[in-house]
Design an enzyme around this catalytic site. Sequence first.
Site, PDB file in Angstrom:
ATOM      1  N   GLY A  31      19.438 -53.145  70.899  1.00 35.65           N
ATOM      2  CA  GLY A  31      19.903 -52.263  69.833  1.00 35.65           C
ATOM      3  C   GLY A  31      20.696 -53.007  68.778  1.00 35.65           C
ATOM      4  CG  HIS A  37      16.285 -56.222  66.296  1.00 33.09           C
ATOM      5  ND1 HIS A  37      17.612 -56.191  65.942  1.00 33.09           N
ATOM      6  CD2 HIS A  37      16.229 -56.868  67.491  1.00 33.09           C
ATOM      7  CE1 HIS A  37      18.336 -56.782  66.882  1.00 33.09           C
ATOM      8  NE2 HIS A  37      17.518 -57.211  67.828  1.00 33.09           N
ATOM      9  N   GLY A 147      11.535 -62.787  69.126  1.00 33.76           N
ATOM     10  CA  GLY A 147      11.926 -63.561  67.952  1.00 33.76           C
ATOM     11  C   GLY A 147      12.025 -65.055  68.262  1.00 33.76           C
TER      12      GLY A 147
END
Length: 197
Positions: A31, A37, A147
């Site tokens: 989150g 993201h 990532g």
Amino acid sequence: MKVFDTPEEMRAWSMERIREGKTIGFAPTMGALHAGHESLMRRSAEENDVSVLSVFVNPTQFGPNEDFDKYPRTFEADCTLAEKTGQQAVYAPHARVMYPEGFATYVDVERLTAGLCGASRPGHFRGVTTVVSKLLNAVLPTRLYLGQKDAQQAAVLRRMARDLDFGVEVVVCPTIREADGLAMSSRNRYLSTEERE
Ligand code: PAF
């Protein structure tokens, strides 16, 4: 967009999509989403029939003196961004569901986890590989989006997926940077001006 908080609900939804012949893209996160993201979620939505985001601040990957308690939690804003980037589902389990009383099973990738971040954060990668195994078992994705910023994590998870036959394709996406070149990270907000420089 659906929000699920148990592995049973998440898996039932994914199994229906699989029965329909759909591919599932998946971006796991803790989150506090940022543009890094967002790029994973957009790519997952572009390359798959349906796309899933997970939001779970995983206690087992934090050391005793690390920032688990103060890690930023912005669930409402995360869901808004997930919807905007074309996610069909968000999986956000509670810690008591992920790690019930008596939990005793961990996934450990050897060697690749010994140096770099693994050397300075004992147990960190064991927490990451354990939680990502559990997330993969719930989401059942075709492709997993990670990532490049967390380069060691990406290498470790790719090895885990191969060694444990998860049957998921690991897609590593480019690092997204701030205007001054700093790689985007949920933890950048901890940095003072000097630390940032
Ligand atoms: O990179 C992260 O945010 C976390 O390590 C991950 C992969 C979501 C596992 O908790």
